[in-house]
Design an enzyme around this catalytic site. Structure first.
Site, PDB file in Angstrom:
ATOM      1  N   ASN A   3      51.089  55.410  -3.986  1.00 29.30           N
ATOM      2  CA  ASN A   3      52.170  54.430  -3.982  1.00 29.30           C
ATOM      3  C   ASN A   3      52.906  54.351  -5.308  1.00 29.30           C
ATOM      4  O   ASN A   3      52.434  54.797  -6.333  1.00 29.30           O
ATOM      5  CB  ASN A   3      51.634  53.068  -3.592  1.00 29.30           C
ATOM      6  CG  ASN A   3      50.466  52.556  -4.425  1.00 29.30           C
ATOM      7  OD1 ASN A   3      50.289  51.365  -4.550  1.00 29.30           O
ATOM      8  ND2 ASN A   3      49.649  53.410  -4.996  1.00 29.30           N
ATOM      9  N   HIS A  42      54.297  44.958  -0.405  1.00 32.69           N
ATOM     10  CA  HIS A  42      54.050  46.277  -0.997  1.00 32.69           C
ATOM     11  C   HIS A  42      53.610  47.244   0.097  1.00 32.69           C
ATOM     12  O   HIS A  42      52.974  46.846   1.070  1.00 32.69           O
ATOM     13  CB  HIS A  42      52.964  46.192  -2.076  1.00 32.69           C
ATOM     14  CG  HIS A  42      52.741  47.486  -2.796  1.00 32.69           C
ATOM     15  ND1 HIS A  42      53.675  48.027  -3.658  1.00 32.69           N
ATOM     16  CD2 HIS A  42      51.709  48.363  -2.761  1.00 32.69           C
ATOM     17  CE1 HIS A  42      53.211  49.173  -4.128  1.00 32.69           C
ATOM     18  NE2 HIS A  42      52.018  49.406  -3.593  1.00 32.69           N
ATOM     19  N   CYS A  99      58.245  51.052  -4.014  1.00 32.73           N
ATOM     20  CA  CYS A  99      57.178  51.356  -3.058  1.00 32.73           C
ATOM     21  C   CYS A  99      57.704  51.797  -1.698  1.00 32.73           C
ATOM     22  O   CYS A  99      57.311  52.840  -1.164  1.00 32.73           O
ATOM     23  CB  CYS A  99      56.226  50.175  -2.925  1.00 32.73           C
ATOM     24  SG  CYS A  99      56.947  48.655  -2.249  1.00 32.73           S
TER      25      CYS A  99
END
Length: 197
Positions: A171, A159, A112
């Protein structure tokens, strides 16, 4: 207006090519398919009328939609100044479908924060490597003020993705899931950040 050329090549005559010529001051002349001849003629006349207007001049780089009332609607589309977030989002969008790999930062696989770091690097911005570090860059942004290109931290800070607009986050989600768009809700957001050049 228009150009026509026909020659013979071998045993077969060449196909006649027809084109209308668009004359753009400061840029030059461009041939376009003859099917656009009425629009080309209208455009060329508008440019000529503008140039001949009282006290009006067209420089080497005429503005589109300037204060003199001359505009070219729909010719070049809506022109918008791109910020680093826009450029980063466009770069990240080219990686949709790339595989997730923990610790990877491109160009063929990403985690990510690696995707966010890589995308912003394409916009000329060096970001730190981890989602925690990325949660401290730029300026904070409230969820209701998000714009495409903003960095969004979720999952308790573990994240990160790039806001794509319309409630979507671009993402690298997790192992086994390629880079993709996912839904984003306000209660998922830990922080959001806007990076400016």
């Amino acid at each position: 207006m228009g150009a026509m050329a026909a020659t013979t090549t071998g045993a077969f005559p060449a196909i006649t090519a027809q084109a209308a010529t668009v004359e753009i001051p400061g840029l030059g002349n461009f041939d376009v398919p003859d099917a656009f001849a009425p629009q080309v003629q209208q455009f060329n006349e508008a440019v000529k009328d503008f140039q001949e207007g009282p006290g009006l001049t067209v420089g080497a780089n005429p503005s589109i939609g300037n204060e003199n009332g001359f505009s070219l609607p729909g010719l070049l589309g809506q022109q918008k100044q791109q910020g680093v977030g826009d450029i980063a989002l466009e770069a990240a969008a080219t990686k949709v479908g790339a595989q997730y790999s923990w610790g990877a930062s491109g160009p063929f696989s990403f985690d990510c924060s690696g995707l966010v770091q890589w995308a912003y690097k394409q916009a000329g911005i060096e970001l730190p490597r981890t989602s925690f570090e990325q949660s401290h860059v730029g300026a904070p942004v409230a969820f209701e003020n998000l714009i495409p290109g903003d960095i969004v931290i979720t999952n308790g800070g573990g994240h990160v993705g790039i806001y794509a607009g319309d409630g979507k986050l671009l993402n690298a989600v997790q192992s086994g899931t390629p880079v993709s768009y996912t839904n984003l809700k306000a209660d998922q957001v830990v922080t959001a950040r806007r990076v400016m050049a």
